[in-house]
Design a protein around this motif. Structure first.
Motif, mmCIF file in Angstrom:
data_model
loop_
_atom_site.group_PDB
_atom_site.id
_atom_site.type_symbol
_atom_site.label_atom_id
_atom_site.label_comp_id
_atom_site.label_asym_id
_atom_site.label_seq_id
_atom_site.Cartn_x
_atom_site.Cartn_y
_atom_site.Cartn_z
ATOM 1 N N GLY A 134 -11.302 -23.915 -59.379
ATOM 2 C CA GLY A 134 -11.564 -24.876 -58.199
ATOM 3 C C GLY A 134 -10.524 -25.893 -58.329
ATOM 4 N N PRO A 135 -9.915 -26.623 -57.106
ATOM 5 C CA PRO A 135 -8.955 -27.678 -57.120
ATOM 6 C C PRO A 135 -9.767 -29.056 -57.640
ATOM 7 C CG PRO A 135 -10.075 -27.003 -55.168
ATOM 8 C CD PRO A 135 -10.691 -26.252 -55.930
ATOM 9 N N ILE A 136 -9.106 -29.906 -57.731
ATOM 10 C CA ILE A 136 -9.223 -31.361 -57.776
ATOM 11 C C ILE A 136 -9.177 -31.876 -56.430
ATOM 12 C CG2 ILE A 136 -8.613 -33.507 -58.772
ATOM 13 C CD1 ILE A 136 -9.412 -31.395 -60.786
ATOM 14 N N VAL A 137 -10.216 -32.928 -56.154
ATOM 15 C CA VAL A 137 -10.308 -33.337 -54.764
ATOM 16 C C VAL A 137 -10.417 -34.961 -54.895
ATOM 17 C CG1 VAL A 137 -12.010 -33.978 -52.676
ATOM 18 C CG2 VAL A 137 -11.622 -31.432 -53.452
ATOM 19 N N ALA A 156 -4.864 -32.792 -61.974
ATOM 20 C CA ALA A 156 -4.269 -31.747 -61.228
ATOM 21 C C ALA A 156 -3.291 -30.989 -62.070
ATOM 22 C CB ALA A 156 -3.902 -31.783 -59.720
ATOM 23 N N GLN A 230 -16.610 -30.837 -49.869
ATOM 24 C CA GLN A 230 -15.191 -30.260 -50.629
ATOM 25 C C GLN A 230 -15.837 -30.068 -52.004
ATOM 26 O OE1 GLN A 230 -12.197 -29.626 -49.840
ATOM 27 N NE2 GLN A 230 -12.255 -30.252 -47.852
ATOM 28 N N SER A 231 -16.616 -30.733 -52.688
ATOM 29 C CA SER A 231 -17.380 -30.669 -53.934
ATOM 30 C C SER A 231 -17.778 -29.254 -54.237
ATOM 31 C CB SER A 231 -18.105 -31.700 -54.411
ATOM 32 O OG SER A 231 -19.636 -31.398 -53.822
ATOM 33 N N SER A 233 -16.586 -26.133 -53.653
ATOM 34 C CA SER A 233 -15.600 -25.459 -54.140
ATOM 35 C C SER A 233 -14.667 -26.020 -55.112
ATOM 36 C CB SER A 233 -15.058 -24.734 -53.224
ATOM 37 O OG SER A 233 -14.228 -25.934 -52.453
ATOM 38 N N ALA A 234 -14.801 -27.548 -55.530
ATOM 39 C CA ALA A 234 -13.872 -28.090 -56.243
ATOM 40 C C ALA A 234 -14.505 -28.245 -57.885
ATOM 41 C CB ALA A 234 -13.985 -29.446 -55.965
ATOM 42 N N GLN A 235 -13.611 -28.276 -59.043
ATOM 43 C CA GLN A 235 -14.029 -28.601 -60.293
ATOM 44 C C GLN A 235 -14.127 -30.136 -60.647
ATOM 45 O OE1 GLN A 235 -11.034 -28.046 -63.429
ATOM 46 N NE2 GLN A 235 -10.094 -26.582 -61.942
ATOM 47 N N VAL A 237 -14.035 -34.152 -58.332
ATOM 48 C CA VAL A 237 -14.098 -35.165 -57.094
ATOM 49 C C VAL A 237 -13.736 -36.591 -57.834
ATOM 50 C CG1 VAL A 237 -14.888 -36.432 -55.260
ATOM 51 C CG2 VAL A 237 -15.314 -33.924 -55.618
ATOM 52 N N CYS A 265 -20.056 -30.855 -58.236
ATOM 53 C CA CYS A 265 -19.053 -30.880 -59.430
ATOM 54 C C CYS A 265 -19.200 -32.327 -59.917
ATOM 55 C CB CYS A 265 -17.757 -30.310 -59.099
ATOM 56 S SG CYS A 265 -16.840 -31.570 -58.018
#
Length: 274
Positions: A134-137, A156, A230-231, A233-235, A237, A265
Motif C-alpha cells: 500500500g501507499p504512504i499517506v 515512500a 485513506q488508511s 488501503s495504506a501501509q 499515515v 494502519c
C-alpha cells in the motif's frame, strides 16, 4: 533520518508485538540499529516479567529482520517521562496502543498519546498487524510542519511505494459572507484551486525525491475522516503536529488523536521544530 537507533517499547501486549515487527522491518530498511525497551515504574518488582518480554521481542525482531543489530534494555521510571527522554536520542520511537508497564487498567492509548504529544522525534503508533503493501499517506493542512511531509516522502522513497498527499478543506475556508452572496459557489472550481495550491506546496519535495510517485487528493471533508478512509488501503499515515507540549495531559490535535484511535494502519506523528 539519522543513524540513531529506532526504539520500540514492549509491555507484553499484542499491539506491542506488532510494533516490534514494524520497527524491525523499518530498521532493516534504514540500515540502522533497533533498541527494544521495557519501562517499569518499579524495576525490582517487574524484572523477571520485563526480561521475559524483552527476550521474546528480541527473538521475534531477529527472526523478522535477521540483518539488523538489535539490543534490549530494561528501564525504570515513570513510563511517559522515560520514553520522552528516550526520544531525545532515538531516530524514531515505536509504540503499541496499550498502556506500557503491564497496567491493563490504563485507558487504551494513554501512554501512546502522552509520548506522542511530547516526543522530540517522530513517533509511530501501531494498532493492528501492519500491512506490508500500500501507499504512504501524508496529511497536509494549511499550517502542517514541513518535517512531516519530508518524512513521508523519505518513507515512500525507502519503500518504493506511491505517496498520497491529502488536503481537505471546509466551507469555513471561503471568505466571510459567502452564504449570502447572490450566486452559487462553484465547489469544483474551489477544489481545483486547492489542488493547485497543494501541487505548488509539494514542488520542492518532488524535486528532492524525484523517484516518488505522488498523488494529490483534495476534498471538501473533515481531515480526520478523510485520512482514516485513506488508511484502509495504506501501509502508513503520516501527520504533523506543531511544537512540543510541556504537559503529559496536553492533547494532540484532533486529527492526530482520531487517527491514533481509528486508523487501519500505523500512524506516524512528526513534530515541527519548536
Amino acid at each position: 533520518m539519522t543513524n540513531a537507533p529506532i526504539v520500540v517499547a514492549v509491555d507484553g501486549s499484542e499491539s506491542a508485538r506488532q510494533a516490534v515487527l514494524w520497527a524491525a522491518h523499518e530498521a532493516a530498511r534504514r540500515d540502522i540499529g533497533l533498541t527494544i525497551v521495557h519501562v517499569a515504574p518499579d524495576l525490582a518488582a517487574a524484572l523477571a516479567q520485563g526480561r521475559s518480554w524483552l527476550d521474546d521481542a528480541e527473538t521475534m525482531a531477529r527472526r523478522a529482520a535477521p540483518s539488523i543489530s538489535a539490543s534490549a534494555e530494561m528501564m525504570s521510571g515513570a513510563v511517559v517521562e522515560t520514553l520522552v527522554a528516550v526520544s531525545t536520542w532515538a531516530n524514531t520511537v515505536v509504540l503499541g496502543t496499550r498502556g506500557m508497564g503491564g497496567f491493563t487498567g490504563l485507558l487504551v492509548g494513554s501512554v501512546a498519546i502522552g509520548v506522542t504529544t511530547r516526543a522530540r522525534c517522530p513517533v509511530v503508533i501501531v494498532r493492528t498487524p501492519p500491512p506490508a503493501t500500500g501507499p504512504i499517506v501524508v496529511g497536509v493542512d494549511g499550517g502542517s510542519a514541513e518535517e512531516a511531509t519530508e518524512w513521508a516522502f523519505a518513507e515512500a522513497a525507502l519503500r518504493d511505494v506511491p505517496l498520497i498527499a491529502v488536503h481537505t478543506w471546509t466551507e469555513g475556508a471561503l471568505s466571510h459572507g459567502w452564504d449570502t452572496a447572490p450566486y452559487v459557489i462553484d465547489f469544483q472550481a474551489l477544489n481545483d484551486a486547492m489542488r493547485g495550491m497543494l501541487s505548488d506546496r509539494m514542488a520542492q519535495w518532488r524535486e528532492k525525491f524525484p523517484s516518488v510517485r505522488l498523488e494529490l487528493v483534495t476534498a471538501l471533508d473533515n481531515p480526520a475522516r478523510a485520512l482514516v478512509e485513506q488508511s484502509r488501503s495504506a501501509q502508513l499515515v503520516v501527520v504533523g503536529t506543531r511544537g512540543h507540549r510541556p504537559l503529559a495531559g496536553a492533547l494532540l490535535g484532533s486529527t492526530s488523536h482520531a487517527l491514533l484511535h481509528h486508523a487501519a494502519c500505523p500512524v506516524a506523528v512528526v513534530h515541527a521544530e519548536p
